[in-house]
Structure formats: C-alpha cells, structure tokens
Design a protein around this motif. Structure first.
Motif, PDB file in Angstrom:
ATOM      1  N   GLY A 119       0.792  -1.220   0.000  1.00  0.00           N
ATOM      2  CA  GLY A 119       0.000   0.000   0.000  1.00  0.00           C
ATOM      3  C   GLY A 119       0.828   1.276   0.000  1.00  0.00           C
ATOM      4  O   GLY A 119       2.062   1.258   0.007  1.00  0.00           O
ATOM      5  N   ALA A 120       0.100   2.387  -0.017  1.00  0.00           N
ATOM      6  CA  ALA A 120       0.741   3.716   0.053  1.00  0.00           C
ATOM      7  C   ALA A 120       0.843   4.098   1.524  1.00  0.00           C
ATOM      8  O   ALA A 120      -0.107   4.587   2.105  1.00  0.00           O
ATOM      9  N   GLY A 121       1.993   3.810   2.112  1.00  0.00           N
ATOM     10  CA  GLY A 121       2.172   4.131   3.536  1.00  0.00           C
ATOM     11  C   GLY A 121       1.834   2.953   4.421  1.00  0.00           C
ATOM     12  O   GLY A 121       1.488   1.869   3.954  1.00  0.00           O
ATOM     13  N   ALA A 122       1.952   3.188   5.712  1.00  0.00           N
ATOM     14  CA  ALA A 122       1.792   2.117   6.705  1.00  0.00           C
ATOM     15  C   ALA A 122       0.401   1.499   6.664  1.00  0.00           C
ATOM     16  O   ALA A 122      -0.553   2.136   6.226  1.00  0.00           O
ATOM     17  N   CYS A 123       0.304   0.260   7.141  1.00  0.00           N
ATOM     18  CA  CYS A 123      -0.982  -0.441   7.228  1.00  0.00           C
ATOM     19  C   CYS A 123      -1.950   0.391   8.074  1.00  0.00           C
ATOM     20  O   CYS A 123      -1.591   0.880   9.143  1.00  0.00           O
ATOM     21  N   GLN A 124      -3.151   0.572   7.553  1.00  0.00           N
ATOM     22  CA  GLN A 124      -4.155   1.361   8.295  1.00  0.00           C
ATOM     23  C   GLN A 124      -5.414   0.545   8.531  1.00  0.00           C
ATOM     24  O   GLN A 124      -6.501   1.087   8.628  1.00  0.00           O
ATOM     25  N   MET A 125      -5.236  -0.760   8.572  1.00  0.00           N
ATOM     26  CA  MET A 125      -6.396  -1.637   8.750  1.00  0.00           C
ATOM     27  C   MET A 125      -7.092  -1.352  10.089  1.00  0.00           C
ATOM     28  O   MET A 125      -8.304  -1.415  10.176  1.00  0.00           O
ATOM     29  N   CYS A 126      -6.319  -1.043  11.124  1.00  0.00           N
ATOM     30  CA  CYS A 126      -6.915  -0.734  12.435  1.00  0.00           C
ATOM     31  C   CYS A 126      -6.768   0.769  12.691  1.00  0.00           C
ATOM     32  O   CYS A 126      -5.828   1.389  12.191  1.00  0.00           O
ATOM     33  N   GLU A 127      -7.665   1.295  13.500  1.00  0.00           N
ATOM     34  CA  GLU A 127      -7.565   2.728  13.814  1.00  0.00           C
ATOM     35  C   GLU A 127      -6.212   3.031  14.456  1.00  0.00           C
ATOM     36  O   GLU A 127      -5.553   4.008  14.118  1.00  0.00           O
ATOM     37  N   THR A 128      -5.812   2.159  15.400  1.00  0.00           N
ATOM     38  CA  THR A 128      -4.481   2.283  16.004  1.00  0.00           C
ATOM     39  C   THR A 128      -3.804   0.917  15.936  1.00  0.00           C
ATOM     40  O   THR A 128      -4.399  -0.078  16.359  1.00  0.00           O
ATOM     41  N   CYS A 129      -2.602   0.870  15.407  1.00  0.00           N
ATOM     42  CA  CYS A 129      -1.885  -0.410  15.301  1.00  0.00           C
ATOM     43  C   CYS A 129      -1.524  -0.904  16.703  1.00  0.00           C
ATOM     44  O   CYS A 129      -1.198  -0.104  17.579  1.00  0.00           O
ATOM     45  N   SER A 130      -1.581  -2.217  16.888  1.00  0.00           N
ATOM     46  CA  SER A 130      -1.260  -2.796  18.203  1.00  0.00           C
ATOM     47  C   SER A 130       0.242  -2.842  18.458  1.00  0.00           C
ATOM     48  O   SER A 130       0.679  -3.183  19.556  1.00  0.00           O
ATOM     49  N   CYS A 131       1.029  -2.505  17.450  1.00  0.00           N
ATOM     50  CA  CYS A 131       2.504  -2.562  17.530  1.00  0.00           C
ATOM     51  C   CYS A 131       3.030  -1.502  18.496  1.00  0.00           C
ATOM     52  O   CYS A 131       2.584  -0.360  18.431  1.00  0.00           O
ATOM     53  N   PRO A 132       3.979  -1.774  19.371  1.00  0.00           N
ATOM     54  CA  PRO A 132       4.662  -3.062  19.550  1.00  0.00           C
ATOM     55  C   PRO A 132       4.134  -3.844  20.742  1.00  0.00           C
ATOM     56  O   PRO A 132       4.751  -4.831  21.142  1.00  0.00           O
ATOM     57  N   ASP A 133       2.989  -3.422  21.289  1.00  0.00           N
ATOM     58  CA  ASP A 133       2.548  -4.005  22.563  1.00  0.00           C
ATOM     59  C   ASP A 133       1.924  -5.399  22.464  1.00  0.00           C
ATOM     60  O   ASP A 133       2.089  -6.215  23.363  1.00  0.00           O
ATOM     61  N   SER A 134       1.165  -5.641  21.395  1.00  0.00           N
ATOM     62  CA  SER A 134       0.550  -6.967  21.256  1.00  0.00           C
ATOM     63  C   SER A 134       0.567  -7.353  19.777  1.00  0.00           C
ATOM     64  O   SER A 134       0.725  -6.485  18.910  1.00  0.00           O
ATOM     65  N   PRO A 135       0.394  -8.651  19.485  1.00  0.00           N
ATOM     66  CA  PRO A 135       0.525  -9.111  18.081  1.00  0.00           C
ATOM     67  C   PRO A 135      -0.464  -8.437  17.140  1.00  0.00           C
ATOM     68  O   PRO A 135      -1.490  -7.903  17.583  1.00  0.00           O
ATOM     69  N   CYS A 136      -0.149  -8.469  15.847  1.00  0.00           N
ATOM     70  CA  CYS A 136      -1.017  -7.908  14.811  1.00  0.00           C
ATOM     71  C   CYS A 136      -2.420  -8.509  14.941  1.00  0.00           C
ATOM     72  O   CYS A 136      -2.570  -9.714  15.089  1.00  0.00           O
ATOM     73  N   ARG A 137      -3.444  -7.665  14.879  1.00  0.00           N
ATOM     74  CA  ARG A 137      -4.828  -8.147  15.043  1.00  0.00           C
ATOM     75  C   ARG A 137      -5.342  -8.888  13.810  1.00  0.00           C
ATOM     76  O   ARG A 137      -6.217  -9.736  13.901  1.00  0.00           O
ATOM     77  N   HIS A 138      -4.842  -8.522  12.632  1.00  0.00           N
ATOM     78  CA  HIS A 138      -5.348  -9.139  11.384  1.00  0.00           C
ATOM     79  C   HIS A 138      -4.193  -9.506  10.460  1.00  0.00           C
ATOM     80  O   HIS A 138      -4.037  -8.910   9.390  1.00  0.00           O
ATOM     81  N   PRO A 139      -3.378 -10.497  10.862  1.00  0.00           N
ATOM     82  CA  PRO A 139      -2.223 -10.829  10.006  1.00  0.00           C
ATOM     83  C   PRO A 139      -2.615 -11.246   8.591  1.00  0.00           C
ATOM     84  O   PRO A 139      -1.825 -11.104   7.657  1.00  0.00           O
ATOM     85  N   ASP A 140      -3.844 -11.744   8.414  1.00  0.00           N
ATOM     86  CA  ASP A 140      -4.287 -12.176   7.084  1.00  0.00           C
ATOM     87  C   ASP A 140      -4.788 -11.005   6.235  1.00  0.00           C
ATOM     88  O   ASP A 140      -4.993 -11.144   5.037  1.00  0.00           O
ATOM     89  N   LYS A 141      -4.987  -9.840   6.855  1.00  0.00           N
ATOM     90  CA  LYS A 141      -5.508  -8.689   6.117  1.00  0.00           C
ATOM     91  C   LYS A 141      -4.523  -7.523   6.091  1.00  0.00           C
ATOM     92  O   LYS A 141      -4.712  -6.570   5.341  1.00  0.00           O
ATOM     93  N   ALA A 142      -3.511  -7.561   6.943  1.00  0.00           N
ATOM     94  CA  ALA A 142      -2.567  -6.441   7.067  1.00  0.00           C
ATOM     95  C   ALA A 142      -1.882  -6.172   5.726  1.00  0.00           C
ATOM     96  O   ALA A 142      -1.632  -7.093   4.947  1.00  0.00           O
ATOM     97  N   ILE A 143      -1.618  -4.891   5.452  1.00  0.00           N
ATOM     98  CA  ILE A 143      -1.026  -4.499   4.162  1.00  0.00           C
ATOM     99  C   ILE A 143       0.277  -3.733   4.390  1.00  0.00           C
ATOM    100  O   ILE A 143       0.261  -2.648   4.960  1.00  0.00           O
TER     101      ILE A 143
END
Ligand code: SF4
Length: 179
Positions: A119-143
């Motif tokens: 994509g154009a820029g960081a993954c914006q699938m979630c309003e706030t990325c869980s990084c680095p505190d907890s694992p990715c919420r949607h590894p199958d959808k993350a871009i």
C-alpha cells in the motif's frame, strides 16, 4: 497481457481507481536507501506498525518474499486540490485510495490464492496499530507499504510506464498488488 492481470486491472478500475496498469515484478529494484529513509521516520510510523520497519523484517527477508512473484498491477488514485496547501483534499484523496485499495485487495485475495499487496504508507487496517505491545490483530488482512519492501514508488511507476505525478494541483497515491 496475461489474462489474470487483465482481470485484476478491470477489477481495479471497477473499484474506482483513477488508473491501473500492469507491473513487471521482475524489474523491481529493492533499495536499502528507501529503508534508510523509513528510519528518518517522517511519516511517524517507524517502529509503530507491524507492517513497517523494523518490525516487518529485514530488507533481505522482504526481497525473498517479493521475488516469489513475477507480475502485478499498479493502481493510482488522483484527486484535485484547490492550491498547493489544500490538505483537506490531500487527506480526502488518501482516505479514498486506502478504502479502495483495501476493497481491491480483498477481492484479489478471493480470486487468487497467493498475492502480495503493497500500500501507500503504513498499514491502516486498524484505527491504532497494536505494535509493539501486542501481536497484529489481522495478520491475514494487514497491508505492508511499498517502502517497507525498499521500493521507490516513482521508480516503480516509471518502470510500469505510468506517471508518478500528474497534472498541476492534483495529488496521486500509488499502491500495487504482486501476483
Ligand atoms: S492489521 Fe492492525 S495491528 Fe496489524 S499491522 Fe495493520 S494496523 Fe497494525
């Protein structure tokens, strides 16, 4: 042109992108300099997204993933601006591009078992990325971003025979899907 690529281009244009064209994945140049630019953190996402450096893995690891793909599709969204400081239309075009790209990737993932969206820029699938505190919420959808793969977007556009910048007082966002 390969039938699958044609199908993806039609799908991209139906999704609403301003442009869509074939991308020759074999001609991609993965540049460590682009990764160095990420470190400057001008976008504020360095270390704050699972899909961006350093959490997305080394450039060598990313290149190994990208090299599995031989073709792809480049998509662009262009929006008009009232003047050079028209942030409202810039943000609006960016939001439209992101929404269309997520919809396009979802359709492409349904049609093809193995694709690599960038994509154009960081993954914006979630309003706030869980990084680095907890694992990715949607590894199958993350871009991931094109920059995370060390790609210079204007270079990829040039190699695909499409302009990176368009008319005066317009803003263009570019993303791609490798197949
Ligand atoms: S899907 Fe959510 S948690 Fe995962 S990288 Fe994207 S924004 Fe972060």
């Amino acid at each position: 042109m390969d039938g699958d690529i044609q199908k993806l281009i039609v799908c991209a244009l139906e999704t609403g992108f301003s442009r869509a064209c074939e991308l020759d994945a074999k001609s991609l140049v993965f540049m460590p300099e682009v990764r160095d630019m990420c470190k400057d953190n001008r976008c504020g996402k360095y270390g704050k997204s699972w899909m961006c450096p350093p959490h997305c893995g080394t450039l060598e690891e990313s290149v190994k993933i990208a090299k599995r793909f031989s073709s792809g599709v480049l998509v662009q969204t262009t929006g008009k601006m009232d003047d050079d400081f028209d942030y409202e239309n810039m943000l609006d075009t960016g939001k439209r591009h992101k929404e269309m790209f997520e919809a396009f990737v979802s359709k492409a993932r349904t049609a093809f078992s193995d694709i690599l969206p960038m994509g154009a820029g960081a993954c914006q699938m979630c309003e706030t990325c869980s990084c680095p505190d907890s694992p990715c919420r949607h590894p199958d959808k993350a871009i991931p971003s094109m920059e995370a793969y060390g790609l210079m977007v204007n270079d990829v556009c040039e190699k695909s025979g499409i302009a990176y910048l368009h008319e005066k007082l317009t803003i263009t966002y570019t993303s791609c899907v490798l197949l």
